[in-house]
Design an enzyme around this catalytic site. Structure first.
Site, PDB file in Angstrom:
ATOM      1  N   ASP A  34      32.294   5.757  37.609  1.00  0.00           N
ATOM      2  CA  ASP A  34      32.040   5.592  39.044  1.00  0.00           C
ATOM      3  C   ASP A  34      32.250   4.148  39.459  1.00  0.00           C
ATOM      4  OD1 ASP A  34      29.267   7.894  39.510  1.00  0.00           O
ATOM      5  OD2 ASP A  34      31.366   8.144  38.977  1.00  0.00           O
ATOM      6  N   LEU A  84      27.128   7.550  52.168  1.00  0.00           N
ATOM      7  CA  LEU A  84      26.390   6.294  52.315  1.00  0.00           C
ATOM      8  C   LEU A  84      27.294   5.150  51.884  1.00  0.00           C
ATOM      9  CD1 LEU A  84      22.973   7.260  50.665  1.00  0.00           C
ATOM     10  CD2 LEU A  84      23.413   6.906  53.094  1.00  0.00           C
ATOM     11  N   GLU A 113      14.224   5.550  48.312  1.00  0.00           N
ATOM     12  CA  GLU A 113      14.258   6.805  47.551  1.00  0.00           C
ATOM     13  C   GLU A 113      15.182   6.644  46.362  1.00  0.00           C
ATOM     14  OE1 GLU A 113      15.613   9.849  50.258  1.00  0.00           O
ATOM     15  OE2 GLU A 113      14.287   9.088  51.821  1.00  0.00           O
ATOM     16  N   LYS A 115      18.440   7.744  44.186  1.00  0.00           N
ATOM     17  CA  LYS A 115      19.735   8.337  44.505  1.00  0.00           C
ATOM     18  C   LYS A 115      20.048   9.341  43.400  1.00  0.00           C
ATOM     19  CE  LYS A 115      24.362   7.151  46.066  1.00  0.00           C
ATOM     20  NZ  LYS A 115      25.034   8.190  45.326  1.00  0.00           N
ATOM     21  N   ASP A 117      21.807  12.033  41.210  1.00  0.00           N
ATOM     22  CA  ASP A 117      23.216  12.146  40.856  1.00  0.00           C
ATOM     23  C   ASP A 117      23.592  13.614  40.682  1.00  0.00           C
ATOM     24  OD1 ASP A 117      25.710  11.359  40.321  1.00  0.00           O
ATOM     25  OD2 ASP A 117      25.307  10.538  38.334  1.00  0.00           O
ATOM     26  N   ARG A 136      29.510  19.546  51.083  1.00  0.00           N
ATOM     27  CA  ARG A 136      30.000  18.539  52.010  1.00  0.00           C
ATOM     28  C   ARG A 136      31.416  18.827  52.499  1.00  0.00           C
ATOM     29  NH1 ARG A 136      29.371  12.345  51.498  1.00  0.00           N
ATOM     30  NH2 ARG A 136      29.279  12.883  49.332  1.00  0.00           N
ATOM     31  N   TYR A 224      16.229  15.512  51.015  1.00  0.00           N
ATOM     32  CA  TYR A 224      15.996  14.132  51.424  1.00  0.00           C
ATOM     33  C   TYR A 224      16.363  13.757  52.864  1.00  0.00           C
ATOM     34  CZ  TYR A 224      20.795  13.973  49.613  1.00  0.00           C
ATOM     35  OH  TYR A 224      22.097  14.229  49.336  1.00  0.00           O
ATOM     36  N   LYS A 311      23.643   0.878  43.921  1.00  0.00           N
ATOM     37  CA  LYS A 311      23.959   1.626  42.701  1.00  0.00           C
ATOM     38  C   LYS A 311      23.692   0.785  41.453  1.00  0.00           C
ATOM     39  CE  LYS A 311      27.735   4.335  43.119  1.00  0.00           C
ATOM     40  NZ  LYS A 311      28.238   5.669  42.798  1.00  0.00           N
ATOM     41  N   CYS A 405      47.779  19.865  12.180  1.00  0.00           N
ATOM     42  CA  CYS A 405      46.347  19.889  11.909  1.00  0.00           C
ATOM     43  C   CYS A 405      46.016  18.891  10.791  1.00  0.00           C
ATOM     44  CB  CYS A 405      45.914  21.294  11.509  1.00  0.00           C
ATOM     45  SG  CYS A 405      44.183  21.372  11.034  1.00  0.00           S
ATOM     46  N   CYS A 408      44.816  21.088   7.606  1.00  0.00           N
ATOM     47  CA  CYS A 408      45.631  22.070   6.883  1.00  0.00           C
ATOM     48  C   CYS A 408      47.125  21.909   7.140  1.00  0.00           C
ATOM     49  CB  CYS A 408      45.177  23.486   7.219  1.00  0.00           C
ATOM     50  SG  CYS A 408      45.607  23.991   8.897  1.00  0.00           S
ATOM     51  N   CYS A 423      44.456  24.299  16.367  1.00  0.00           N
ATOM     52  CA  CYS A 423      45.112  24.642  15.111  1.00  0.00           C
ATOM     53  C   CYS A 423      45.066  26.168  15.031  1.00  0.00           C
ATOM     54  CB  CYS A 423      44.368  24.034  13.924  1.00  0.00           C
ATOM     55  SG  CYS A 423      44.891  24.777  12.367  1.00  0.00           S
ATOM     56  N   CYS A 429      42.422  27.397   7.540  1.00  0.00           N
ATOM     57  CA  CYS A 429      42.033  26.023   7.857  1.00  0.00           C
ATOM     58  C   CYS A 429      40.552  25.827   7.503  1.00  0.00           C
ATOM     59  CB  CYS A 429      42.303  25.767   9.335  1.00  0.00           C
ATOM     60  SG  CYS A 429      41.948  24.088   9.848  1.00  0.00           S
TER      61      CYS A 429
HETATM   62  S1  IVH Z   1      20.787  10.307  52.358  1.00  0.00           S
HETATM   63  C1  IVH Z   1      22.589  10.715  56.394  1.00  0.00           C
HETATM   64  N1  IVH Z   1      19.288  10.208  50.224  1.00  0.00           N
HETATM   65  O1  IVH Z   1      24.404  10.132  47.770  1.00  0.00           O
HETATM   66  C2  IVH Z   1      21.947  10.929  55.097  1.00  0.00           C
HETATM   67  N2  IVH Z   1      21.601  10.678  49.929  1.00  0.00           N
HETATM   68  O2  IVH Z   1      27.181   8.763  49.137  1.00  0.00           O
HETATM   69  C3  IVH Z   1      22.850  10.613  53.974  1.00  0.00           C
HETATM   70  N3  IVH Z   1      22.240  11.064  47.591  1.00  0.00           N
HETATM   71  O3  IVH Z   1      26.081  12.127  50.095  1.00  0.00           O
HETATM   72  C4  IVH Z   1      22.369  10.928  52.654  1.00  0.00           C
HETATM   73  N4  IVH Z   1      20.260  10.785  46.722  1.00  0.00           N
HETATM   74  O4  IVH Z   1      24.915  13.239  48.060  1.00  0.00           O
HETATM   75  C5  IVH Z   1      20.534  10.389  50.700  1.00  0.00           C
HETATM   76  N5  IVH Z   1      17.817  10.091  48.430  1.00  0.00           N
HETATM   77  C6  IVH Z   1      19.056  10.298  48.902  1.00  0.00           C
HETATM   78  C7  IVH Z   1      20.150  10.597  48.059  1.00  0.00           C
HETATM   79  C8  IVH Z   1      21.408  10.779  48.616  1.00  0.00           C
HETATM   80  C9  IVH Z   1      21.518  11.072  46.472  1.00  0.00           C
HETATM   81  C10 IVH Z   1      23.699  11.319  47.616  1.00  0.00           C
HETATM   82  C11 IVH Z   1      24.164  12.220  48.691  1.00  0.00           C
HETATM   83  C12 IVH Z   1      25.064  11.383  49.542  1.00  0.00           C
HETATM   84  C13 IVH Z   1      25.531  10.367  48.572  1.00  0.00           C
HETATM   85  C14 IVH Z   1      25.897   9.074  49.245  1.00  0.00           C
END
Ligand code: IVH
Length: 677
Positions: A34, A84, A113, A115, A117, A136, A224, A311, A405, A408, A423, A429
């Site tokens: 990422d 975001l 909050e 994030k 994954d 999305r 969220y 991040k 292989c 073998c 294989c 084998c």
């Molecule tokens: S808020 C308008 N809160 O991160 C509200 N996103 O690129 C926008 N994500 O698309 C999202 N944890 O898939 C929000 N606590 C959190 C999150 C969160 C993960 C993801 C979500 C979003 C991406 C941002």
């Protein structure tokens, strides 16, 4: 950089990022981290700002998300699903805070909050009921994955309390670490490629067309954010807490912060603590709490200006790639493994990393002697995410994938559209033969644990066991005193003593009581895992019946798809397998079900019935048994072949719509019971 060079770089980056986007969003098989991806995107974004005349029509910066998968119906998002803006730098967070305070001109309360994954999801509730769920997609339109989302246990189908008539709630669907590890173990068990990380497993699962399969996957969902005209409060935090009261899974990892210092405290705490969480996070999200202030700040085409994601950098180290070895699995799949100069990473010493397949090697262009970047993100196994080209030795040659292989010598094959080389020498084998024996004795199969820990290898190397049936020809005399020289321990010799031998024989004898479904699983038919073996055993009752089944008959069985049916036909078409089964049978292995289903009436003879939704008197398995006991055939999806749809509580709208469309009668549980009375 000259103008010409900038143009070229923009074209290059656009193409590269689009390719990575495709691999990430569509194929769910990314080849870069990422972090690297974000760096490329950031570079492109900056260049495009500098030279807007070169922005490509297909620029990835114009997109909010990835491509839309065709199979699912698309639907408009009532509120665009923005992304975001994100950063890896604390400095940019300070800038964010300054900007927010400048625009609003007042004190600001933030909500921090985690994030999560996973994969973002948008849920629409009308009159307290889950109406539909969208991915999305491109941010304006998403895929309708309602049927799959309904199987996620933590998402309420109905909510309680004082909720608005209509609202949208967004969150993240994810797969907890433990469930992910288990799922991968099961995939390896049936010879399928494991998922690279929980996020890919979640994305792959949500795109699965069979929602019954989705239901078996351990998906979870944290909510969220809320949208709607009549939300109870004028701020994010209070509404979220209210949503928790309505029955949503709103995470407790949330804090209100007033200063940037408090935000950093939250970040630092979770950066250290995140390994102890049962799920994966890749950063922290900081949101302005007040809706009024959010509105004042507004949004860009891609993301709100009132929120930012910080991040975490994945822990990564540099080390030298010494060599690449190629491992052969039970199914003949070849996995390239990187042998690394040992290096410490997140507390453990890393010596090896999987390179997965030829495509990944090609994409990374790793060479022997290269200094590589190794990361331990979500993956259980560390992975190589890139090469430090500045340190590449001059003589380093492009790595060539083997064509024979390593065990073998048989020329490898690679099927159209498959990433893996195989294989094909199943019978000759050694690792494939040993792998099949190890699978046969494993815990969920014949459970001969007295044969674990390298003993299979000893038996094979001494020519005593060449297939699983040979196990039952072992005797005390053949085993006693059997020797193995441990090369790793100065040629130390070990040999089987009386106690070990007796134990082995006892374990083998006990395996004769293992029920048919597990025996079927033990045979190691590709794609026949424990669940499928159970279904087949229940349907056919004996190995003879199963062997007689045609491809057309097999695909009619609940949960047996084309791939599995093909594999079963292929397995029984081999003389060698038939001989092994015959020998096992002679030794007393169970090849039929102990308590097969008794057909008690023919009231439902010739009828295919789909039961769906929650029934008052029966579980899923019970209703299927009941249908079969009355001569009917249970099925999981509504098609032209369906005779009735038995509808329970909360039945999915898709099933009902399909039944209506095809003119299939929908019956209640009571009506069903009357039919078989
Ligand atoms: S808020 C308008 N809160 O991160 C509200 N996103 O690129 C926008 N994500 O698309 C999202 N944890 O898939 C929000 N606590 C959190 C999150 C969160 C993960 C993801 C979500 C979003 C991406 C941002």
């Amino acid at each position: 950089m000259t103008k010409e060079e900038a143009k070229k770089r923009i074209l290059d980056l656009t193409e590269t990022i689009n390719e990575h986007n495709y691999r990430y969003y569509v194929l769910a098989k990314p080849v870069i981290s990422d972090f690297d991806f974000d760096m490329l995107l950031e570079e492109l974004t900056k260049l495009e700002q500098q030279y807007p005349e070169f922005v490509q029509p297909d620029s990835p910066t114009k997109r909010v998300g990835g491509d839309i998968t065709k199979e699912f119906v698309q639907r408009q998002h009532k509120y665009p699903m923005l992304s975001l803006s994100n950063t890896y730098s604390e400095g940019e967070l300070i800038d964010f805070d300054r900007r927010v305070k400048k625009v609003t001109g007042e004190d600001v309360e933030y909500v921090c909050e985690l994030k999560y994954d996973g994969v973002s999801i948008s849920l629409t509730y009308i009159n307290g009921l889950l109406d539909f769920a969208l991915t999305r997609g491109d941010g304006t339109k998403g895929d309708d994955v309602t049927a799959n989302v309904r199987t996620v246990k933590s998402i309420p189908l109905k909510i309680h309390g004082d909720y608005p008539e209509e609202f949208v709630i967004r969150g993240e669907i994810f797969m907890p670490k433990e469930g992910f590890a288990k799922l991968n173990r099961e995939r390896i068990e049936i010879g399928e490629e494991p998922f690279a990380n929980p996020r890919n497993a979640t994305a792959g699962t949500l795109k699965t067309q069979d929602s019954a399969e989705v239901a078996r996957r351990p998906l979870d969902c944290y909510l969220y954010y809320l949208f709607g005209e009549n939300l109870p409060f004028d701020n994010h935090y209070d509404n979220l807490m209210k949503a928790r009261e309505w029955g949503f899974k709103v995470p407790q990892y949330i804090a209100k912060c007033r200063t940037i210092e408090e935000i950093f405290e939250f970040i630092n705490f979770w950066d250290k603590e995140r390994d102890n969480l049962p799920f994966e996070i890749d950063g922290i999200v900081i949101k302005v709490n007040s809706y009024r202030q959010q509105q004042e700040l507004g949004e860009t085409a891609k993301s709100p200006r009132w929120a930012i994601a910080y991040k975490f950098k994945a822990e990564r180290v540099e080390t030298v790639l010494n060599s690449v070895s190629f491992q052969v699995g039970r199914t003949g799949a070849i996995t390239p493994v990187a042998n690394l100069e040992p290096v410490k990473l997140v507390g453990t010493t890393v010596k090896r990393a999987s390179l997965h397949n030829a495509d990944i090697i090609e994409a990374l262009d790793v060479r022997i002697g290269d200094t590589v970047f190794v990361e331990k993100g979500g993956e259980i196994i560390p992975k190589i995410v890139g090469v430090n080209l500045a340190k590449r030795p001059q003589e380093a040659e492009k790595l060539k994938f083997i064509d024979k292989c390593p065990e073998c010598g048989t020329p490898l094959v690679r099927k159209e559209g498959e990433a893996q080389h195989y294989c094909p020498n199943e019978d000759g084998c050694p690792p494939q033969i040993k792998g099949r024996i190890e699978h046969f004795i494993s815990r969920n199969a014949m459970n001969i644990d007295s044969l674990g820990e390298g003993k299979v290898e000893m038996l094979y190397d001494n020519g005593l066991v060449k297939d699983v049936a040979d196990l039952y020809d072992l005797t005390y005399d053949k085993l006693i005193g059997l020797e193995k020289i441990l090369k790793s321990q100065d040629d130390k010799k070990i040999s089987f003593q009386e106690k070990t031998v007796k134990n082995i024989l006892k374990g083998i004898e006990a395996s004769k009581n293992v029920p048919f479904d597990r025996v079927l699983y033990a045979l190691g038919i590709r794609y026949v895992g424990r669940t499928v073996a159970g279904k087949l055993a229940n349907h056919y009752h004996s190995i003879e019946k199963l062997m007689e089944a045609s491809y057309e008959e097999l695909v009619q069985v609940d949960e047996i798809g084309e791939k599995i049916a093909e594999s079963i036909i292929k397995f029984f078409a081999r003389e060698k397998n038939i001989k092994i089964i015959k020998r096992l049978k002679e030794k007393g292995i169970r090849f039929e079900l102990e308590n097969p289903l008794q057909v008690k009436s023919d009231k439902l003879a010739g009828k295919t019935i789909v039961a769906s939704g929650k029934l008052a008197n029966f579980s899923r398995e019970e209703i299927k048994t009941l249908i079969m006991e009355n001569g009917g055939k249970p099925a999981s999806s509504v098609s032209k072949k369906t005779d009735f749809l038995l509808a329970g509580e909360n039945i999915g709208p898709n099933k009902l719509a399909k039944a209506k469309e095809l003119g299939i009668p929908v019956i209640t549980e009571e009506e069903f019971l009357n039919m078989i009375k």
